[in-house]
Design a protein around this motif. Structure first.
Motif, PDB file in Angstrom:
ATOM      1  N   GLY A 182      19.736 107.215 -57.066  1.00 31.63           N
ATOM      2  CA  GLY A 182      18.328 107.515 -56.863  1.00 31.63           C
ATOM      3  C   GLY A 182      17.670 106.804 -55.710  1.00 31.63           C
ATOM      4  N   LYS A 183      18.453 106.063 -54.907  1.00 30.79           N
ATOM      5  CA  LYS A 183      17.869 105.320 -53.791  1.00 30.79           C
ATOM      6  C   LYS A 183      18.578 105.681 -52.482  1.00 30.79           C
ATOM      7  CE  LYS A 183      16.461 101.325 -56.574  1.00 30.79           C
ATOM      8  NZ  LYS A 183      16.522  99.858 -56.716  1.00 30.79           N
ATOM      9  N   LYS A 184      17.820 105.673 -51.408  1.00 29.82           N
ATOM     10  CA  LYS A 184      18.343 106.079 -50.107  1.00 29.82           C
ATOM     11  C   LYS A 184      19.214 104.986 -49.496  1.00 29.82           C
ATOM     12  CE  LYS A 184      16.721 107.681 -45.536  1.00 29.82           C
ATOM     13  NZ  LYS A 184      15.535 108.103 -44.759  1.00 29.82           N
ATOM     14  N   VAL A 185      20.396 105.391 -49.031  1.00 27.55           N
ATOM     15  CA  VAL A 185      21.309 104.461 -48.387  1.00 27.55           C
ATOM     16  C   VAL A 185      21.549 104.819 -46.928  1.00 27.55           C
ATOM     17  CG1 VAL A 185      23.484 105.660 -48.911  1.00 27.55           C
ATOM     18  CG2 VAL A 185      23.457 103.151 -48.792  1.00 27.55           C
ATOM     19  N   CYS A 186      21.185 106.039 -46.538  1.00 32.43           N
ATOM     20  CA  CYS A 186      21.457 106.499 -45.178  1.00 32.43           C
ATOM     21  C   CYS A 186      20.455 107.565 -44.771  1.00 32.43           C
ATOM     22  CB  CYS A 186      22.885 107.061 -45.088  1.00 32.43           C
ATOM     23  SG  CYS A 186      23.250 107.980 -43.573  1.00 32.43           S
ATOM     24  N   GLY A 187      20.048 107.505 -43.507  1.00 31.88           N
ATOM     25  CA  GLY A 187      19.222 108.543 -42.911  1.00 31.88           C
ATOM     26  C   GLY A 187      19.888 109.107 -41.671  1.00 31.88           C
ATOM     27  N   ILE A 188      19.552 110.340 -41.340  1.00 29.86           N
ATOM     28  CA  ILE A 188      20.175 111.034 -40.205  1.00 29.86           C
ATOM     29  C   ILE A 188      19.078 111.683 -39.374  1.00 29.86           C
ATOM     30  CG2 ILE A 188      21.763 112.889 -39.530  1.00 29.86           C
ATOM     31  CD1 ILE A 188      23.166 112.418 -42.275  1.00 29.86           C
ATOM     32  N   LEU A 189      19.165 111.522 -38.070  1.00 30.81           N
ATOM     33  CA  LEU A 189      18.182 112.118 -37.167  1.00 30.81           C
ATOM     34  C   LEU A 189      18.905 112.887 -36.065  1.00 30.81           C
ATOM     35  CD1 LEU A 189      15.225 112.444 -36.209  1.00 30.81           C
ATOM     36  CD2 LEU A 189      15.559 110.372 -34.834  1.00 30.81           C
ATOM     37  N   THR A 190      18.636 114.195 -35.979  1.00 30.41           N
ATOM     38  CA  THR A 190      19.235 115.041 -34.959  1.00 30.41           C
ATOM     39  C   THR A 190      18.195 115.397 -33.903  1.00 30.41           C
ATOM     40  OG1 THR A 190      20.803 115.994 -36.542  1.00 30.41           O
ATOM     41  CG2 THR A 190      20.394 117.246 -34.529  1.00 30.41           C
ATOM     42  N   GLU A 191      18.569 115.253 -32.636  1.00 33.25           N
ATOM     43  CA  GLU A 191      17.688 115.582 -31.520  1.00 33.25           C
ATOM     44  C   GLU A 191      18.461 116.423 -30.514  1.00 33.25           C
ATOM     45  OE1 GLU A 191      14.645 112.035 -30.910  1.00 33.25           O
ATOM     46  OE2 GLU A 191      16.695 111.279 -30.941  1.00 33.25           O
ATOM     47  N   MET A 192      17.743 117.281 -29.798  1.00 37.84           N
ATOM     48  CA  MET A 192      18.416 118.233 -28.926  1.00 37.84           C
ATOM     49  C   MET A 192      17.698 118.373 -27.593  1.00 37.84           C
ATOM     50  SD  MET A 192      19.275 122.280 -29.680  1.00 37.84           S
ATOM     51  CE  MET A 192      17.560 122.694 -30.031  1.00 37.84           C
ATOM     52  N   SER A 193      18.492 118.585 -26.542  1.00 33.83           N
ATOM     53  CA  SER A 193      17.990 119.020 -25.234  1.00 33.83           C
ATOM     54  C   SER A 193      18.565 120.408 -24.998  1.00 33.83           C
ATOM     55  CB  SER A 193      18.453 118.069 -24.124  1.00 33.83           C
ATOM     56  OG  SER A 193      18.163 118.611 -22.852  1.00 33.83           O
ATOM     57  N   ALA A 194      17.678 121.407 -24.781  1.00 33.47           N
ATOM     58  CA  ALA A 194      18.162 122.784 -24.682  1.00 33.47           C
ATOM     59  C   ALA A 194      17.278 123.621 -23.780  1.00 33.47           C
ATOM     60  CB  ALA A 194      18.224 123.421 -26.070  1.00 33.47           C
ATOM     61  N   VAL A 199      22.305 125.194 -25.164  1.00 37.98           N
ATOM     62  CA  VAL A 199      22.196 123.793 -25.575  1.00 37.98           C
ATOM     63  C   VAL A 199      22.760 122.894 -24.479  1.00 37.98           C
ATOM     64  CG1 VAL A 199      22.997 122.054 -27.212  1.00 37.98           C
ATOM     65  CG2 VAL A 199      22.327 124.318 -28.026  1.00 37.98           C
ATOM     66  N   ASN A 200      21.925 121.988 -23.983  1.00 37.84           N
ATOM     67  CA  ASN A 200      22.427 120.991 -23.035  1.00 37.84           C
ATOM     68  C   ASN A 200      23.244 119.942 -23.782  1.00 37.84           C
ATOM     69  OD1 ASN A 200      21.041 122.193 -20.830  1.00 37.84           O
ATOM     70  ND2 ASN A 200      19.161 121.126 -21.411  1.00 37.84           N
ATOM     71  N   HIS A 201      22.634 119.360 -24.781  1.00 31.15           N
ATOM     72  CA  HIS A 201      23.346 118.407 -25.624  1.00 31.15           C
ATOM     73  C   HIS A 201      22.563 118.159 -26.905  1.00 31.15           C
ATOM     74  CE1 HIS A 201      20.952 115.983 -22.687  1.00 31.15           C
ATOM     75  NE2 HIS A 201      20.524 115.406 -23.799  1.00 31.15           N
ATOM     76  N   ILE A 202      23.271 117.712 -27.914  1.00 25.60           N
ATOM     77  CA  ILE A 202      22.698 117.357 -29.204  1.00 25.60           C
ATOM     78  C   ILE A 202      23.172 115.955 -29.554  1.00 25.60           C
ATOM     79  CG2 ILE A 202      22.698 117.865 -31.683  1.00 25.60           C
ATOM     80  CD1 ILE A 202      23.163 120.814 -30.926  1.00 25.60           C
ATOM     81  N   VAL A 203      22.275 115.132 -30.063  1.00 21.24           N
ATOM     82  CA  VAL A 203      22.669 113.813 -30.551  1.00 21.24           C
ATOM     83  C   VAL A 203      22.328 113.718 -32.029  1.00 21.24           C
ATOM     84  CG1 VAL A 203      22.408 112.755 -28.281  1.00 21.24           C
ATOM     85  CG2 VAL A 203      20.504 112.653 -29.895  1.00 21.24           C
ATOM     86  N   ILE A 204      23.253 113.190 -32.801  1.00 20.25           N
ATOM     87  CA  ILE A 204      23.062 113.038 -34.245  1.00 20.25           C
ATOM     88  C   ILE A 204      23.166 111.556 -34.571  1.00 20.25           C
ATOM     89  CG2 ILE A 204      23.888 113.640 -36.542  1.00 20.25           C
ATOM     90  CD1 ILE A 204      25.104 116.160 -35.354  1.00 20.25           C
ATOM     91  N   GLY A 205      22.030 110.952 -34.873  1.00 17.44           N
ATOM     92  CA  GLY A 205      21.999 109.537 -35.212  1.00 17.44           C
ATOM     93  C   GLY A 205      22.171 109.321 -36.702  1.00 17.44           C
ATOM     94  N   ILE A 206      23.017 108.356 -37.049  1.00 21.76           N
ATOM     95  CA  ILE A 206      23.322 108.057 -38.450  1.00 21.76           C
ATOM     96  C   ILE A 206      23.106 106.569 -38.687  1.00 21.76           C
ATOM     97  CG2 ILE A 206      25.141 107.999 -40.214  1.00 21.76           C
ATOM     98  CD1 ILE A 206      26.436 110.387 -38.699  1.00 21.76           C
ATOM     99  N   GLY A 207      22.241 106.257 -39.641  1.00 27.83           N
ATOM    100  CA  GLY A 207      21.987 104.860 -39.983  1.00 27.83           C
ATOM    101  C   GLY A 207      22.287 104.598 -41.444  1.00 27.83           C
ATOM    102  N   ILE A 208      23.205 103.667 -41.711  1.00 28.70           N
ATOM    103  CA  ILE A 208      23.641 103.391 -43.081  1.00 28.70           C
ATOM    104  C   ILE A 208      23.410 101.919 -43.412  1.00 28.70           C
ATOM    105  CG2 ILE A 208      25.546 103.524 -44.733  1.00 28.70           C
ATOM    106  CD1 ILE A 208      26.931 105.480 -42.818  1.00 28.70           C
ATOM    107  N   ASN A 209      22.772 101.670 -44.540  1.00 25.65           N
ATOM    108  CA  ASN A 209      22.644 100.302 -45.051  1.00 25.65           C
ATOM    109  C   ASN A 209      23.978  99.923 -45.695  1.00 25.65           C
ATOM    110  OD1 ASN A 209      19.842 100.225 -44.384  1.00 25.65           O
ATOM    111  ND2 ASN A 209      19.364 101.268 -46.300  1.00 25.65           N
TER     112      ASN A 209
END
Length: 325
Positions: A182-194, A199-209
């Motif tokens: 029931g608690k968050k351990v990871c978040g993900i953020l996707t960003e794009m240049s297009a 699509v020029n490029h996509i970056v997928i950021g992953i942050g894990i405690n």
């Protein structure tokens, strides 16, 4: 060469002779000796026995290029690694590298992130040695309108990777929060240049405690770490490699159809808010309903009292009726 030596030592449970390493890498015994000593100084426990050779006994929890390269099993993801001990944001750095021509599949990693970005302008910082802060740089030949589905693919890869490395039961709160108990351990953020159709490029950021042992009071009811759930520390590099393996596999499946049709059932099985009452925080018209799963495009199906509505991940936030989940 240090990454190659580490890989060679890890290939066997026994000893690897100094001469074998010399022959494999075409260098002198002195060069091998210096490399081994350098690895020891970095925290690797390497046993040296006369007439037998070298054996790796343990590895430190570090995320540098040598460590990640020495355990790499993927075909293309992580072939190029950009590691810096401290970064403001791995996504920001990935965007910069993309503009400079960094290749598809680059992995950007830091040990300490000072101003990482979450959804809706939130800041996510990490202390050295406590978390995974990484970004995948992709250059897919897909319709830009389909890029948001990669966020859900990343969520599946993280969930499967954590389960494989820790044995913990993991869930996904649509679209991309990784949740344990029931608690968050990871978040993900996707960003794009297009462009309009490219699509020029996509970056997928992953942050894990990962190794975090305490959270500020305002986060204790909604955040957790792998250490707090498992009761022991895990090797962050090994977890990164496992996530990369799963992402590479899911990504290949996605490219065939450019949708999530092949993983909808699997994703739904991980979705902790499936069949649960939810509050959709749509800025135009917040509403409540019951989440039913996802479509082939990754949209959330929500049944309200009078209709079924489709919710796109880039537009709104979804919360439980009585809290985060």
């Amino acid at each position: 060469m240090k990454a190659e030596i580490l890989a060679a030592l890890r290939e066997t449970d026994g000893y690897v002779s100094g001469q074998e390493l010399c022959n494999r890498f075409g260098v002198s015994r002195t060069a091998i000796w210096k490399a081994i000593n350098s690895l020891k100084a970095a925290g690797y426990e390497i046993e040296a026995v006369q007439n037998r050779g070298y054996r790796i006994m343990s590895a430190p929890d570090i995320l540098n290029e040598n460590e990640l390269k020495s355990i790499q099993k993927t075909e293309w993801l992580g072939n190029t690694i950009y590691y810096e001990p401290v970064m403001s944001s791995t996504n920001t750095r990935a965007m910069q590298l993309a503009e400079e021509g960094a290749p598809h599949g680059s992995l950007i990693v830091t040990d300490r992130q000072e101003s990482g970005r979450g959804r809706r302008g939130r800041v996510w910082e990490t202390s050295a040695g406590t978390a995974i802060a990484m970004t995948f740089l992709l250059r897919p030949q897909i319709n830009p309108n389909h890029a948001s589905m990669l966020t859900l693919i990343a969520a599946m890869a993280v969930a499967k990777g954590i389960e494989a490395e820790t044995g913990l039961q993991v869930g996904i709160k649509w679209p991309n929060d990784i949740v344990i108990n029931g608690k968050k351990v990871c978040g993900i953020l996707t960003e794009m240049s297009a462009q309009v159709d490219y699509v020029n490029h996509i970056v997928i950021g992953i942050g894990i405690n990962v190794q975090v042992d305490e959270f500020p009071e305002e986060l204790r009811d909604m955040a957790t770490s792998l250490y707090m759930e498992l009761g022991q520390k895990i090797n962050r590099a090994a977890l990164i490699e496992k996530i990369c393996e799963y992402f590479e596999a899911y990504y290949g499946t996605f490219l065939v159809t450019e949708d999530l049709s092949a993983i909808v059932k699997e994703y739904d099985a991980y979705m902790i808010n499936r069949n649960q009452p939810v509050r959709v925080l749509d800025p135009k018209e917040p509403f409540e309903g019951r989440a039913r799963g996802i479509t082939n495009k990754g949209e959330l199906l929500v049944d309200t009292w009078d209709s079924r509505r489709l919710v796109s991940s880039g537009e709104v936030s979804v919360r439980g009726i009585y809290g985060y989940v």
